[in-house]
Structure formats: structure tokens, C-alpha cells
Design a protein around this motif. Structure first.
Motif, mmCIF file in Angstrom:
data_model
loop_
_atom_site.group_PDB
_atom_site.id
_atom_site.type_symbol
_atom_site.label_atom_id
_atom_site.label_comp_id
_atom_site.label_asym_id
_atom_site.label_seq_id
_atom_site.Cartn_x
_atom_site.Cartn_y
_atom_site.Cartn_z
ATOM 1 N N MET A 133 0.850 -1.168 0.000
ATOM 2 C CA MET A 133 0.000 0.000 0.000
ATOM 3 C C MET A 133 0.901 1.239 0.000
ATOM 4 S SD MET A 133 -3.025 0.872 2.709
ATOM 5 C CE MET A 133 -3.501 -0.831 2.635
ATOM 6 N N PRO A 134 0.701 2.150 -0.951
ATOM 7 C CA PRO A 134 1.560 3.329 -1.041
ATOM 8 C C PRO A 134 1.444 4.235 0.186
ATOM 9 C CG PRO A 134 0.284 3.052 -3.048
ATOM 10 C CD PRO A 134 -0.258 2.093 -2.039
ATOM 11 N N HIS A 135 2.525 4.931 0.481
ATOM 12 C CA HIS A 135 2.573 5.896 1.574
ATOM 13 C C HIS A 135 2.875 7.257 0.973
ATOM 14 C CE1 HIS A 135 4.756 8.234 4.635
ATOM 15 N NE2 HIS A 135 3.769 7.813 5.387
ATOM 16 N N ALA A 136 2.246 8.298 1.496
ATOM 17 C CA ALA A 136 2.521 9.661 1.034
ATOM 18 C C ALA A 136 2.733 10.569 2.232
ATOM 19 C CB ALA A 136 1.371 10.189 0.189
ATOM 20 N N ASP A 137 3.743 11.426 2.134
ATOM 21 C CA ASP A 137 3.918 12.454 3.156
ATOM 22 C C ASP A 137 2.814 13.498 3.021
ATOM 23 O OD1 ASP A 137 6.298 11.357 4.251
ATOM 24 O OD2 ASP A 137 7.417 12.180 2.578
ATOM 25 N N THR A 138 2.458 13.809 1.775
ATOM 26 C CA THR A 138 1.350 14.729 1.492
ATOM 27 C C THR A 138 0.541 14.152 0.336
ATOM 28 O OG1 THR A 138 2.729 16.615 2.109
ATOM 29 C CG2 THR A 138 0.726 17.096 0.874
ATOM 30 N N LEU A 139 -0.768 14.107 0.510
ATOM 31 C CA LEU A 139 -1.671 13.624 -0.535
ATOM 32 C C LEU A 139 -2.711 14.697 -0.802
ATOM 33 C CD1 LEU A 139 -2.696 11.264 -2.340
ATOM 34 C CD2 LEU A 139 -4.142 10.611 -0.418
ATOM 35 N N ASP A 140 -2.716 15.232 -2.020
ATOM 36 C CA ASP A 140 -3.693 16.239 -2.424
ATOM 37 C C ASP A 140 -4.740 15.573 -3.303
ATOM 38 O OD1 ASP A 140 -2.385 18.342 -1.174
ATOM 39 O OD2 ASP A 140 -1.159 18.776 -2.925
ATOM 40 N N ILE A 141 -5.992 15.874 -3.041
ATOM 41 C CA ILE A 141 -7.098 15.356 -3.848
ATOM 42 C C ILE A 141 -7.847 16.543 -4.430
ATOM 43 C CG2 ILE A 141 -9.253 14.057 -3.827
ATOM 44 C CD1 ILE A 141 -8.069 12.489 -1.456
ATOM 45 N N VAL A 142 -8.023 16.541 -5.749
ATOM 46 C CA VAL A 142 -8.826 17.548 -6.426
ATOM 47 C C VAL A 142 -10.171 16.896 -6.732
ATOM 48 C CG1 VAL A 142 -9.029 19.080 -8.414
ATOM 49 C CG2 VAL A 142 -6.776 18.605 -7.427
ATOM 50 N N HIS A 143 -11.233 17.535 -6.270
ATOM 51 C CA HIS A 143 -12.590 17.006 -6.454
ATOM 52 C C HIS A 143 -13.191 17.554 -7.753
ATOM 53 C CE1 HIS A 143 -12.522 15.505 -2.301
ATOM 54 N NE2 HIS A 143 -11.859 16.613 -2.044
ATOM 55 N N HIS A 144 -14.292 16.984 -8.176
ATOM 56 C CA HIS A 144 -14.935 17.377 -9.438
ATOM 57 C C HIS A 144 -15.386 18.839 -9.444
ATOM 58 C CE1 HIS A 144 -14.847 13.570 -11.542
ATOM 59 N NE2 HIS A 144 -15.137 12.980 -10.396
ATOM 60 N N ASP A 145 -15.636 19.412 -8.267
ATOM 61 C CA ASP A 145 -16.037 20.824 -8.212
ATOM 62 C C ASP A 145 -14.827 21.754 -8.018
ATOM 63 O OD1 ASP A 145 -15.372 20.303 -5.597
ATOM 64 O OD2 ASP A 145 -17.304 20.888 -4.752
ATOM 65 N N ASP A 146 -13.610 21.214 -8.247
ATOM 66 C CA ASP A 146 -12.337 21.938 -8.165
ATOM 67 C C ASP A 146 -11.920 22.322 -6.751
ATOM 68 O OD1 ASP A 146 -11.723 21.739 -10.867
ATOM 69 O OD2 ASP A 146 -12.821 23.577 -11.348
ATOM 70 N N THR A 147 -12.600 21.814 -5.735
ATOM 71 C CA THR A 147 -12.120 22.000 -4.371
ATOM 72 C C THR A 147 -10.993 21.011 -4.130
ATOM 73 O OG1 THR A 147 -13.769 20.483 -3.461
ATOM 74 C CG2 THR A 147 -14.335 22.830 -3.498
ATOM 75 N N ARG A 148 -10.194 21.269 -3.119
ATOM 76 C CA ARG A 148 -9.046 20.417 -2.824
ATOM 77 C C ARG A 148 -9.075 19.985 -1.363
ATOM 78 N NH1 ARG A 148 -4.795 21.278 -6.765
ATOM 79 N NH2 ARG A 148 -5.598 22.717 -8.306
ATOM 80 N N THR A 149 -8.593 18.774 -1.125
ATOM 81 C CA THR A 149 -8.433 18.246 0.222
ATOM 82 C C THR A 149 -6.997 17.768 0.340
ATOM 83 O OG1 THR A 149 -10.722 17.479 0.192
ATOM 84 C CG2 THR A 149 -9.310 16.589 1.905
ATOM 85 N N ARG A 150 -6.349 18.079 1.468
ATOM 86 C CA ARG A 150 -4.954 17.680 1.674
ATOM 87 C C ARG A 150 -4.863 16.831 2.938
ATOM 88 N NH1 ARG A 150 0.036 21.618 0.976
ATOM 89 N NH2 ARG A 150 -0.292 20.833 -1.125
ATOM 90 N N PHE A 151 -4.145 15.732 2.822
ATOM 91 C CA PHE A 151 -3.870 14.841 3.942
ATOM 92 C C PHE A 151 -2.369 14.768 4.124
ATOM 93 C CE2 PHE A 151 -7.937 13.403 2.317
ATOM 94 C CZ PHE A 151 -8.670 13.175 3.469
ATOM 95 N N LYS A 152 -1.926 14.614 5.362
ATOM 96 C CA LYS A 152 -0.497 14.496 5.674
ATOM 97 C C LYS A 152 -0.222 13.119 6.244
ATOM 98 C CE LYS A 152 0.677 18.937 5.207
ATOM 99 N NZ LYS A 152 1.784 19.516 4.575
ATOM 100 N N ASP A 153 0.900 12.524 5.861
ATOM 101 C CA ASP A 153 1.386 11.250 6.375
ATOM 102 C C ASP A 153 0.305 10.168 6.346
ATOM 103 O OD1 ASP A 153 3.241 9.468 7.390
ATOM 104 O OD2 ASP A 153 2.733 9.961 9.467
ATOM 105 N N VAL A 154 -0.022 9.699 5.157
ATOM 106 C CA VAL A 154 -1.113 8.740 4.970
ATOM 107 C C VAL A 154 -0.668 7.524 4.166
ATOM 108 C CG1 VAL A 154 -2.914 10.494 5.040
ATOM 109 C CG2 VAL A 154 -1.930 9.861 2.852
ATOM 110 N N ARG A 155 -1.426 6.494 4.268
ATOM 111 C CA ARG A 155 -1.383 5.353 3.362
ATOM 112 C C ARG A 155 -2.673 5.455 2.554
ATOM 113 N NH1 ARG A 155 3.075 2.412 3.486
ATOM 114 N NH2 ARG A 155 4.117 2.408 5.471
#
Length: 58
Positions: free
Chosen positions: A1-23
């Protein structure tokens, strides 16, 4: 399972969500994320960007 120090998600309405230190796990219906806050399932995903800092000996 990949690990990310920072994971950015762009949603269909162009909003963004950021997670830190995740799998995370990408799948057909979206993305599942495991973080210190718990498990998240997001289905409204247009794009993801995962960043991982490499250790000095990599």
C-alpha cells in the motif's frame, strides 16, 4: 500500500483536500485513505497528487 507524506485530492467541483502522512489505495470508485484521524473513503475524485520525500540514502 503506497505511503505519502502529502496527498492532495482535487474534487470534481475543483475543491481540494490535503492529507499528511497517509497510506492510500486507489480503486475504481475513488480512493481510500488511512491517516492518524482514521479511515476515509472519497468517491468524488478528479485527480490525486501524492508526494513522498526520499530518505538521504535512497
Amino acid at each position: 500500500m503506497p505511503h505519502a507524506d502529502t496527498l492532495d485530492i482535487v474534487h470534481h467541483d475543483d475543491t481540494r483536500t490535503r492529507f499528511k502522512d497517509v497510506r492510500y489505495q486507489l480503486h475504481r470508485n475513488g480512493i481510500r485513505i488511512w491517516s492518524a484521524e482514521g479511515e476515509h473513503a472519497i468517491t468524488d475524485v478528479l485527480m490525486t497528487q501524492a508526494y513522498r520525500r526520499r530518505s538521504a540514502d535512497s
